[in-house]
Write a protein that holds these residues in place. Sequence first.
Motif, PDB file in Angstrom:
ATOM      1  N   PHE A  62       0.626  -0.997   0.151  1.00  0.00           N
ATOM      2  CA  PHE A  62       0.149   0.229  -0.017  1.00  0.00           C
ATOM      3  C   PHE A  62       0.977   1.039  -0.304  1.00  0.00           C
ATOM      4  N   ILE A  63       1.778   1.117   0.688  1.00  0.00           N
ATOM      5  CA  ILE A  63       3.128   2.315   0.924  1.00  0.00           C
ATOM      6  C   ILE A  63       3.479   2.776  -0.695  1.00  0.00           C
ATOM      7  N   TYR A 106       7.048  10.905   7.339  1.00  0.00           N
ATOM      8  CA  TYR A 106       8.332  11.506   8.300  1.00  0.00           C
ATOM      9  C   TYR A 106       8.373  12.640   6.971  1.00  0.00           C
ATOM     10  N   VAL A 107       8.566  13.603   8.094  1.00  0.00           N
ATOM     11  CA  VAL A 107       8.679  15.075   7.058  1.00  0.00           C
ATOM     12  C   VAL A 107       9.753  15.678   7.608  1.00  0.00           C
ATOM     13  N   LYS A 108      11.017  15.808   6.950  1.00  0.00           N
ATOM     14  CA  LYS A 108      11.996  16.470   7.158  1.00  0.00           C
ATOM     15  C   LYS A 108      11.507  17.929   7.422  1.00  0.00           C
ATOM     16  N   ILE A 157       7.881  10.538  -0.992  1.00  0.00           N
ATOM     17  CA  ILE A 157       9.115   9.827  -1.574  1.00  0.00           C
ATOM     18  C   ILE A 157       9.290   8.601  -1.391  1.00  0.00           C
ATOM     19  N   GLN A 158       9.398   7.987  -0.441  1.00  0.00           N
ATOM     20  CA  GLN A 158       9.697   6.196  -0.519  1.00  0.00           C
ATOM     21  C   GLN A 158       9.004   5.650   1.051  1.00  0.00           C
ATOM     22  N   PRO A 159       9.160   4.491   1.317  1.00  0.00           N
ATOM     23  CA  PRO A 159       9.208   3.046   2.036  1.00  0.00           C
ATOM     24  C   PRO A 159      10.317   4.259   3.401  1.00  0.00           C
ATOM     25  N   PHE A 160       9.779   3.827   4.435  1.00  0.00           N
ATOM     26  CA  PHE A 160      10.644   4.338   5.756  1.00  0.00           C
ATOM     27  C   PHE A 160      10.244   4.334   7.131  1.00  0.00           C
ATOM     28  N   ILE A 198       8.515   8.271   3.960  1.00  0.00           N
ATOM     29  CA  ILE A 198       8.990  10.210   4.511  1.00  0.00           C
ATOM     30  C   ILE A 198       8.143  10.680   2.829  1.00  0.00           C
ATOM     31  N   ALA A 199       8.538  11.683   3.419  1.00  0.00           N
ATOM     32  CA  ALA A 199       7.624  12.289   2.652  1.00  0.00           C
ATOM     33  C   ALA A 199       7.747  14.026   2.582  1.00  0.00           C
ATOM     34  N   GLU A 200       7.726  15.280   1.955  1.00  0.00           N
ATOM     35  CA  GLU A 200       8.486  16.133   1.731  1.00  0.00           C
ATOM     36  C   GLU A 200       7.266  17.223   1.651  1.00  0.00           C
ATOM     37  N   MET A 201       7.178  18.312   1.964  1.00  0.00           N
ATOM     38  CA  MET A 201       6.334  19.560   1.163  1.00  0.00           C
ATOM     39  C   MET A 201       5.865  19.866   0.427  1.00  0.00           C
TER      40      MET A 201
END
Length: 183
Positions: free
Chosen positions: A122-123, A154-156, A170-173, A178-181
């Motif tokens: 799903f991810i 998870y966003v930096k 962006i990618q599984p983590f 991981i995601a970005e704004m």
Amino acid sequence: NMKNFAPHFHLSLQSGSNAVLKKMNRHYTREEYAEKVDLVRKYFPDAGITTDIIVGFPTETERNFNETMELVDKVKFSDIHPFIFSPRQGTVAYKMQDLPSQIKQERQNLLMQKKQQVKLEFINSIIGTTQDFLFEEVKDGYYTGYSGNYVRLYVKDYIDNGKINKVRVIQPFNDGAIAEMIQ
């Protein structure tokens, strides 16, 4: 704007076997359950669908268990909450012959493996998509929270914790992605 609305539905299954569902006194079949899921997906293609599954019901045969596993593959849940059957006083099942704990544990282990697999699938299916992000806490240098379809993100570079933000996955983590704004 409904097209960015990616909801989360929790539809309790209990078992993917009609024989077991009947013994559990559930008033639906695996076919009816699958139809409900199709209906949700028709309107919300990105929907995260989570479920509860009980393994080791007293009458559950190897074949019944396999029917549950097959339905799990068909439905493509975003996550599964597996439970091992334990007899509760006052229920019909309480008087039934309990399955050996070894069999129950084996089935639970198989379902736990399946849980990890469907979660990752799903991810992977939402990589590159835009999701709504609701911030919950800072953890190991990441801003963490959930997407609308209930994937932990998870966003930096997190900015505004007062509202729902748009992010790109962006990618599984870890247990999510991981995601970005999106600025």
